[in-house]
Design a protein around this motif. Structure first.
Motif, PDB file in Angstrom:
ATOM      1  N   ALA A 130       0.833  -1.204   0.000  1.00 58.75           N
ATOM      2  CA  ALA A 130       0.000   0.000   0.000  1.00 58.75           C
ATOM      3  C   ALA A 130       0.870   1.256   0.000  1.00 58.75           C
ATOM      4  O   ALA A 130       0.343   2.372   0.020  1.00 58.75           O
ATOM      5  CB  ALA A 130      -0.927  -0.004   1.208  1.00 58.75           C
ATOM      6  N   ALA A 172      -4.511  -0.497   2.513  1.00 60.20           N
ATOM      7  CA  ALA A 172      -4.321   0.903   2.886  1.00 60.20           C
ATOM      8  C   ALA A 172      -5.272   1.276   4.018  1.00 60.20           C
ATOM      9  O   ALA A 172      -4.941   2.091   4.879  1.00 60.20           O
ATOM     10  CB  ALA A 172      -4.577   1.799   1.673  1.00 60.20           C
ATOM     11  N   ALA A 177      -2.168  11.958  -0.633  1.00 62.72           N
ATOM     12  CA  ALA A 177      -3.133  11.154  -1.397  1.00 62.72           C
ATOM     13  C   ALA A 177      -3.118  11.567  -2.867  1.00 62.72           C
ATOM     14  O   ALA A 177      -2.880  12.751  -3.177  1.00 62.72           O
ATOM     15  CB  ALA A 177      -4.524  11.349  -0.818  1.00 62.72           C
ATOM     16  N   SER A 208      -3.718   3.091  -6.740  1.00 64.73           N
ATOM     17  CA  SER A 208      -4.942   3.155  -5.939  1.00 64.73           C
ATOM     18  C   SER A 208      -6.120   3.437  -6.862  1.00 64.73           C
ATOM     19  O   SER A 208      -5.932   3.850  -8.018  1.00 64.73           O
ATOM     20  CB  SER A 208      -4.844   4.278  -4.903  1.00 64.73           C
ATOM     21  OG  SER A 208      -4.952   5.536  -5.540  1.00 64.73           O
ATOM     22  N   SER A 230      -6.043   7.018  -7.862  1.00 59.41           N
ATOM     23  CA  SER A 230      -4.968   7.428  -8.776  1.00 59.41           C
ATOM     24  C   SER A 230      -5.526   7.765 -10.150  1.00 59.41           C
ATOM     25  O   SER A 230      -4.977   8.614 -10.856  1.00 59.41           O
ATOM     26  CB  SER A 230      -3.941   6.301  -8.924  1.00 59.41           C
ATOM     27  OG  SER A 230      -3.369   5.987  -7.675  1.00 59.41           O
ATOM     28  N   ALA A 278       0.461   6.640  -3.456  1.00 58.83           N
ATOM     29  CA  ALA A 278      -0.123   5.352  -3.051  1.00 58.83           C
ATOM     30  C   ALA A 278       0.812   4.211  -3.465  1.00 58.83           C
ATOM     31  O   ALA A 278       0.649   3.075  -3.034  1.00 58.83           O
ATOM     32  CB  ALA A 278      -1.498   5.165  -3.690  1.00 58.83           C
ATOM     33  N   TYR A 297      -8.876   7.858   0.840  1.00 63.61           N
ATOM     34  CA  TYR A 297      -7.433   7.871   0.616  1.00 63.61           C
ATOM     35  C   TYR A 297      -6.773   9.093   1.273  1.00 63.61           C
ATOM     36  O   TYR A 297      -5.678   9.001   1.809  1.00 63.61           O
ATOM     37  CB  TYR A 297      -7.094   7.839  -0.874  1.00 63.61           C
ATOM     38  CG  TYR A 297      -7.310   6.467  -1.513  1.00 63.61           C
ATOM     39  CD1 TYR A 297      -6.430   5.429  -1.258  1.00 63.61           C
ATOM     40  CD2 TYR A 297      -8.379   6.227  -2.365  1.00 63.61           C
ATOM     41  CE1 TYR A 297      -6.606   4.174  -1.844  1.00 63.61           C
ATOM     42  CE2 TYR A 297      -8.563   4.990  -2.954  1.00 63.61           C
ATOM     43  CZ  TYR A 297      -7.680   3.967  -2.691  1.00 63.61           C
ATOM     44  OH  TYR A 297      -7.855   2.733  -3.263  1.00 63.61           O
ATOM     45  N   TYR A 354      -3.267   8.696   3.344  1.00 66.33           N
ATOM     46  CA  TYR A 354      -1.959   9.067   2.769  1.00 66.33           C
ATOM     47  C   TYR A 354      -1.559  10.492   3.136  1.00 66.33           C
ATOM     48  O   TYR A 354      -0.498  10.932   2.889  1.00 66.33           O
ATOM     49  CB  TYR A 354      -1.971   8.870   1.249  1.00 66.33           C
ATOM     50  CG  TYR A 354      -1.992   7.399   0.887  1.00 66.33           C
ATOM     51  CD1 TYR A 354      -0.818   6.649   0.916  1.00 66.33           C
ATOM     52  CD2 TYR A 354      -3.179   6.762   0.571  1.00 66.33           C
ATOM     53  CE1 TYR A 354      -0.838   5.297   0.616  1.00 66.33           C
ATOM     54  CE2 TYR A 354      -3.195   5.409   0.271  1.00 66.33           C
ATOM     55  CZ  TYR A 354      -2.026   4.678   0.291  1.00 66.33           C
ATOM     56  OH  TYR A 354      -2.043   3.348  -0.005  1.00 66.33           O
TER      57      TYR A 354
END
Ligand code: GLU
Ligand code: MG
Length: 435
Positions: free
Chosen positions: A15, A47, A216, A277, A280, A332, A431, A435
């Motif tokens: 992750a 994650a 993120a 991710s 993404s 990610a 996310y 992140y």
């Protein structure tokens, strides 16, 4: 209160997060030899913190072996020191574990050096959003935004240097409350170690100053993404630059052109690792300085692979400055897997003597049909599509090994399934919180 210093040993997992365990600093010497225990399913922690699915079950013991060169030991004025090591995951008998992300990169670099005599120098540029400053219209790249972040930038740069990393720059970025930190390039595995340490220092300094820094991939589906741009160049093992030839197409020396051709050839598939991710793919949309097409562009920030400029006034000669930027990555991604995927793809290009496509200086005035006719593919539109492309890439089974590839696909597909019922904005929030 009685207190005793602790040391943390961790791995950067699938992750892209650092997880591990702590122990009393007085035991450091023995722990550097013995390592710290771990089980296979640790690598399958999503994650979001839950193990959705794991081929390893509850059985088996492995060991995190701290890598001495990754030591970070930084006292802070307030609170506990940062004292941690990044580790390899090994079998108890010392062999690398088949699913160790750091070993994935090490194997790629070792194979590249053995087969071609080339080594990789790279640096990760990391973008993130600062939760602690007011969002003001017109702030993109502004001195006002730079000023309003106060002493965060100075603290981050000082912290990176104290952690053994050479900073390059700190800047306000294009997005609201968005900043970026860049470090100088370095050789081999160390560049990915530095990417992991840099992320942790961004988060650590922000938290110690009372706000959050989120790396993120994107904060809202129609927002501006946080890219992690990976700059790389190829060198001979003796330290001679090998990448530049001013007279060659794209300025890329004929000897290393097959490497770049290999990255381009495979490009949609490594997205499954570098843009890893669900969110993404909200970043990889048109008109955000994030790539959408898998093409090699001369100084073009819309390209997936960008040939970076050479600055005549720089202390380094042109051939030492010359590098390419891989833009299909975000935080990610595990840096070992991201850099490793590029090196494996490039090595495949060297093995198969692939050739570069012609330059497309008029790329943005070509229509989609003309781009397709020139052999340019679009990047995947979702993580699921990227994973299918990775699974369909025969060579990827050798890069990862079958056990690691199937664990990675299972891991990422379970992440997609866990978000299945959520709206894009909720997915971004999930996310952003991590992140
Ligand atoms: N934020 C953009 C991205 O998502 C990149 C901006 C830049 O070129 O630095 O990749
Ligand atoms: Mg940037």
């Amino acid at each position: 209160m009685q207190q005793e210093e602790l040391v943390f040993v961790g791995i950067c997992d699938l992750a892209g997060l650092v997880r591990g365990k702590g122990f009393p600093a007085s035991e450091l010497e023995s722990r550097l030899r013995q390592g710290v225990g771990l089980t296979g399913s640790n690598i399958m922690i999503s994650a979001f913190g839950t193990i959705f699915s794991s081929p390893f079950g509850t059985e088996g013991d492995l060991v995190m072996m701290p890598e001495a060169t990754t030591a970070v030991q930084l006292p802070f004025d307030e609170g506990a020191a940062e004292h941690f090591y990044l580790a390899d995951i090994r079998e108890l008998d010392g062999r690398p574990w088949a699913c160790c992300p750091r070993d994935f990169l090490r194997r790629a670099l070792t194979a590249l050096a053995a087969e071609t005599g080339l080594v990789v120098k790279s640096a990760f540029e990391q973008e993130f959003v600062h939760s602690g400053i007011e969002e003001r219209p017109g702030d993109a790249y502004s001195l006002s935004s730079f000023r309003r972040q106060g002493t965060f930038g100075e603290s981050l740069i000082g912290t990176l240097r104290a952690a053994g990393i050479t900073p390059d720059s700190f800047l306000p970025e294009y997005g609201p409350r968005q900043f970026e930190v860049v470090v100088k390039p370095t050789f081999g595995l160390r560049a990915a170690d530095e990417a992991v340490i840099t992320r942790e220092m961004i988060r650590s300094v922000a938290e110690r100053m009372g706000f959050r820094a989120s790396l993120a991939p994107i904060m809202a589906p129609d927002g501006i993404g946080n890219g992690t741009h990976l700059h790389f160049s190829l060198w001979q093992e003796d330290g001679t630059p090998a990448m530049h030839d001013a007279a060659a197409p794209f300025g890329i020396a004929p000897r290393v052109a097959p490497f770049i051709a290999g990255v381009l050839h495979h490009l949609p598939a490594p997205s499954a690792v570098t843009a890893s991710s669900v969110a993404s793919y909200f970043r990889l949309q048109p008109n955000r300085w994030a790539p959408v097409w898998a093409f090699l562009g001369q100084q073009d920030r819309g390209a997936a692979l960008r040939v970076c400029p050479i600055f005549p006034g720089a202390a380094d000669a042109a051939e030492r400055q010359f590098n390419l930027e891989y833009r299909v990555a975000d935080a990610a991604a595990c840096p070992y897997l991201a850099l490793g995927a590029i090196v494996w793809a490039g090595l495949d290009g060297m093995r198969k003597k692939m050739t570069l496509p012609p330059e497309l200086p008029a790329f943005w005035s070509m229509d989609e049909a003309a781009r397709a006719a020139a052999g340019v593919r679009t990047l995947p539109r979702s993580l699921g599509e990227a994973l299918d492309l990775l699974e369909a890439t025969d060579e990827a089974r050798d890069w990862f090994g079958p056990k690691f590839l199937s664990a990675y696909l299972e891991f990422k597909r379970s992440e997609i399934a866990a978000l299945d019922t959520l709206e894009p904005s909720d997915i971004c929030d999930r996310y952003a919180a991590i992140y």
